[in-house]
Design a protein around this motif. Sequence first.
Motif, PDB file in Angstrom:
ATOM      1  N   ALA A 176       0.851  -1.187   0.000  1.00  0.00           N
ATOM      2  CA  ALA A 176       0.000   0.000   0.000  1.00  0.00           C
ATOM      3  C   ALA A 176       0.887   1.238   0.000  1.00  0.00           C
ATOM      4  O   ALA A 176       2.104   1.158   0.200  1.00  0.00           O
ATOM      5  CB  ALA A 176      -0.924   0.003   1.219  1.00  0.00           C
ATOM      6  N   VAL A 177       0.270   2.387  -0.211  1.00  0.00           N
ATOM      7  CA  VAL A 177       1.010   3.644  -0.249  1.00  0.00           C
ATOM      8  C   VAL A 177       0.267   4.682   0.579  1.00  0.00           C
ATOM      9  O   VAL A 177      -0.968   4.689   0.639  1.00  0.00           O
ATOM     10  CB  VAL A 177       1.203   4.107  -1.716  1.00  0.00           C
ATOM     11  CG1 VAL A 177      -0.128   4.333  -2.396  1.00  0.00           C
ATOM     12  CG2 VAL A 177       2.064   5.362  -1.786  1.00  0.00           C
ATOM     13  N   ALA A 178       1.032   5.543   1.244  1.00  0.00           N
ATOM     14  CA  ALA A 178       0.456   6.640   2.038  1.00  0.00           C
ATOM     15  C   ALA A 178       1.444   7.792   2.051  1.00  0.00           C
ATOM     16  O   ALA A 178       2.658   7.592   1.944  1.00  0.00           O
ATOM     17  CB  ALA A 178       0.156   6.182   3.464  1.00  0.00           C
ATOM     18  N   GLN A 198      11.030   0.813   8.348  1.00  0.00           N
ATOM     19  CA  GLN A 198      12.208   0.358   7.621  1.00  0.00           C
ATOM     20  C   GLN A 198      13.064   1.536   7.175  1.00  0.00           C
ATOM     21  O   GLN A 198      12.668   2.699   7.303  1.00  0.00           O
ATOM     22  CB  GLN A 198      11.764  -0.495   6.436  1.00  0.00           C
ATOM     23  CG  GLN A 198      10.924  -1.706   6.890  1.00  0.00           C
ATOM     24  CD  GLN A 198      10.575  -2.633   5.772  1.00  0.00           C
ATOM     25  OE1 GLN A 198      11.142  -3.700   5.613  1.00  0.00           O
ATOM     26  NE2 GLN A 198       9.598  -2.221   4.967  1.00  0.00           N
ATOM     27  N   ALA A 199      14.238   1.231   6.655  1.00  0.00           N
ATOM     28  CA  ALA A 199      15.220   2.266   6.325  1.00  0.00           C
ATOM     29  C   ALA A 199      14.695   3.285   5.324  1.00  0.00           C
ATOM     30  O   ALA A 199      15.064   4.466   5.373  1.00  0.00           O
ATOM     31  CB  ALA A 199      16.501   1.610   5.792  1.00  0.00           C
ATOM     32  N   ASP A 200      13.820   2.849   4.406  1.00  0.00           N
ATOM     33  CA  ASP A 200      13.304   3.773   3.398  1.00  0.00           C
ATOM     34  C   ASP A 200      12.061   4.520   3.861  1.00  0.00           C
ATOM     35  O   ASP A 200      11.428   5.234   3.081  1.00  0.00           O
ATOM     36  CB  ASP A 200      13.008   3.029   2.090  1.00  0.00           C
ATOM     37  CG  ASP A 200      11.872   2.018   2.223  1.00  0.00           C
ATOM     38  OD1 ASP A 200      11.412   1.781   3.363  1.00  0.00           O
ATOM     39  OD2 ASP A 200      11.441   1.468   1.193  1.00  0.00           O
ATOM     40  N   GLY A 201      11.698   4.353   5.146  1.00  0.00           N
ATOM     41  CA  GLY A 201      10.533   5.044   5.690  1.00  0.00           C
ATOM     42  C   GLY A 201       9.232   4.275   5.568  1.00  0.00           C
ATOM     43  O   GLY A 201       8.198   4.727   6.061  1.00  0.00           O
ATOM     44  N   SER A 202       9.261   3.117   4.911  1.00  0.00           N
ATOM     45  CA  SER A 202       8.034   2.322   4.807  1.00  0.00           C
ATOM     46  C   SER A 202       7.745   1.661   6.149  1.00  0.00           C
ATOM     47  O   SER A 202       8.636   1.449   6.977  1.00  0.00           O
ATOM     48  CB  SER A 202       8.155   1.274   3.705  1.00  0.00           C
ATOM     49  OG  SER A 202       9.196   0.358   3.995  1.00  0.00           O
ATOM     50  N   LEU A 203       6.485   1.333   6.361  1.00  0.00           N
ATOM     51  CA  LEU A 203       6.039   0.706   7.614  1.00  0.00           C
ATOM     52  C   LEU A 203       5.622  -0.723   7.305  1.00  0.00           C
ATOM     53  O   LEU A 203       4.718  -0.955   6.497  1.00  0.00           O
ATOM     54  CB  LEU A 203       4.861   1.490   8.192  1.00  0.00           C
ATOM     55  CG  LEU A 203       4.228   0.939   9.484  1.00  0.00           C
ATOM     56  CD1 LEU A 203       5.231   0.951  10.634  1.00  0.00           C
ATOM     57  CD2 LEU A 203       2.983   1.745   9.850  1.00  0.00           C
ATOM     58  N   LEU A 204       6.307  -1.671   7.933  1.00  0.00           N
ATOM     59  CA  LEU A 204       6.004  -3.084   7.749  1.00  0.00           C
ATOM     60  C   LEU A 204       5.172  -3.558   8.933  1.00  0.00           C
ATOM     61  O   LEU A 204       5.593  -3.474  10.081  1.00  0.00           O
ATOM     62  CB  LEU A 204       7.284  -3.902   7.637  1.00  0.00           C
ATOM     63  CG  LEU A 204       7.091  -5.381   7.273  1.00  0.00           C
ATOM     64  CD1 LEU A 204       6.572  -5.511   5.841  1.00  0.00           C
ATOM     65  CD2 LEU A 204       8.393  -6.156   7.444  1.00  0.00           C
ATOM     66  N   LEU A 205       3.981  -4.060   8.633  1.00  0.00           N
ATOM     67  CA  LEU A 205       3.042  -4.492   9.663  1.00  0.00           C
ATOM     68  C   LEU A 205       2.827  -6.001   9.544  1.00  0.00           C
ATOM     69  O   LEU A 205       2.070  -6.472   8.679  1.00  0.00           O
ATOM     70  CB  LEU A 205       1.716  -3.755   9.508  1.00  0.00           C
ATOM     71  CG  LEU A 205       1.788  -2.245   9.773  1.00  0.00           C
ATOM     72  CD1 LEU A 205       0.690  -1.516   9.042  1.00  0.00           C
ATOM     73  CD2 LEU A 205       1.716  -1.970  11.266  1.00  0.00           C
ATOM     74  N   PRO A 206       3.504  -6.795  10.387  1.00  0.00           N
ATOM     75  CA  PRO A 206       3.310  -8.245  10.331  1.00  0.00           C
ATOM     76  C   PRO A 206       1.885  -8.616  10.707  1.00  0.00           C
ATOM     77  O   PRO A 206       1.261  -7.982  11.551  1.00  0.00           O
ATOM     78  CB  PRO A 206       4.316  -8.769  11.371  1.00  0.00           C
ATOM     79  CG  PRO A 206       5.275  -7.652  11.611  1.00  0.00           C
ATOM     80  CD  PRO A 206       4.491  -6.399  11.401  1.00  0.00           C
ATOM     81  N   ILE A 215       4.162   2.031   1.950  1.00  0.00           N
ATOM     82  CA  ILE A 215       5.311   2.709   1.363  1.00  0.00           C
ATOM     83  C   ILE A 215       5.025   4.197   1.244  1.00  0.00           C
ATOM     84  O   ILE A 215       3.925   4.597   0.854  1.00  0.00           O
ATOM     85  CB  ILE A 215       5.612   2.110  -0.025  1.00  0.00           C
ATOM     86  CG1 ILE A 215       5.905   0.602   0.116  1.00  0.00           C
ATOM     87  CG2 ILE A 215       6.765   2.819  -0.717  1.00  0.00           C
ATOM     88  CD1 ILE A 215       5.582  -0.199  -1.106  1.00  0.00           C
ATOM     89  N   PRO A 216       5.990   5.069   1.607  1.00  0.00           N
ATOM     90  CA  PRO A 216       5.767   6.514   1.441  1.00  0.00           C
ATOM     91  C   PRO A 216       5.545   6.863  -0.027  1.00  0.00           C
ATOM     92  O   PRO A 216       6.238   6.356  -0.910  1.00  0.00           O
ATOM     93  CB  PRO A 216       7.070   7.135   1.965  1.00  0.00           C
ATOM     94  CG  PRO A 216       7.754   6.068   2.757  1.00  0.00           C
ATOM     95  CD  PRO A 216       7.330   4.768   2.155  1.00  0.00           C
ATOM     96  N   ALA A 217       4.589   7.742  -0.274  1.00  0.00           N
ATOM     97  CA  ALA A 217       4.268   8.107  -1.651  1.00  0.00           C
ATOM     98  C   ALA A 217       5.479   8.683  -2.378  1.00  0.00           C
ATOM     99  O   ALA A 217       5.677   8.429  -3.572  1.00  0.00           O
ATOM    100  CB  ALA A 217       3.110   9.105  -1.669  1.00  0.00           C
ATOM    101  N   ASP A 218       6.313   9.442  -1.653  1.00  0.00           N
ATOM    102  CA  ASP A 218       7.468  10.051  -2.314  1.00  0.00           C
ATOM    103  C   ASP A 218       8.590   9.047  -2.578  1.00  0.00           C
ATOM    104  O   ASP A 218       9.610   9.399  -3.166  1.00  0.00           O
ATOM    105  CB  ASP A 218       7.984  11.253  -1.522  1.00  0.00           C
ATOM    106  CG  ASP A 218       8.409  10.895  -0.103  1.00  0.00           C
ATOM    107  OD1 ASP A 218       8.519   9.698   0.224  1.00  0.00           O
ATOM    108  OD2 ASP A 218       8.637  11.834   0.702  1.00  0.00           O
TER     109      ASP A 218
END
Length: 284
Positions: A176-178, A198-206, A215-218
């Motif tokens: 997903a993206v936000a 995560q390192a790229d700013g994405s949020l991993l939700l197990p 994943i960040p939109a940018d």
Amino acid sequence: MTSSATARIDHLLTYVPDLEAAADLFQRMGFHLSPLSRIEQMGVANRMALMRPQSPGQASYIELMSPYEPARLPPPLQPVLSGGPGIGSMVLVADDVSGFRTSVLAQGFECAPPAHVTREWKIPGEPSVFPEFDVMLPVEAPLRFNACKYYNLHLYLREDWTAHPNGAIRLLKVLAVADDPADLDFFASLFGQPGVVQADGSLLLPSGEIALEIIPADGLKSRFGIEPDGRAPGYLGYEIEVESLQKLRTQLQAGGVPFQDGDGLISITPDTGLGNLILFSEAA
């Protein structure tokens, strides 16, 4: 939070305007689909790419769904099965759907009480079977979701339907993206597991064996070569684990399905993938 108040990702309900064309694409990608099934009381038809979950008590699949009689659609399904193709709802499995609904209400979302449903599933050349489940219809959230509980899960785990020429094993991740992934961290409470930035700013939700990655939109352009195009917040696609990327390549090439190859992944763009970015990774 108790397990009765949480849920985990089970499958994806994907809207396709043309079910026959969608089924053709998935078969050319090397998936063995379940036979056409109509849910007459709702006016919808589906076919499923059923895979092999690694955990008990759940399924793992991509559901292709299209209305054949839109007038019968329940109101909560109307926005799910309209507009452009793509993921209409992320479907969770819960041990207690009523208990999970309490958690959803506590997050400030509105949702109707679950319904107990039994329907006839007509399978060509075989006696009908009757799937039975509790279901909570889709919740209007930044990422639409709903929940179910199976009473005869084995119907979705048939070996002849979960073996695929492309070597697909299981659904591994929902993408997903936000603009700000932290805005969607309420899923951590619903899943009963903390998220990881995560390192790229994405949020991993197990969520059990399947994760939701926001994943960040940018960061879409640099990571996937995709422009945000007003997607945020919204679903981007999914990742499937396969036995062998080489086996998958052979299937895609034989089926004439365009794909990209690199960084240990094979990807199919949203333009080809019915509105979804479809990633494939090889099992360790």
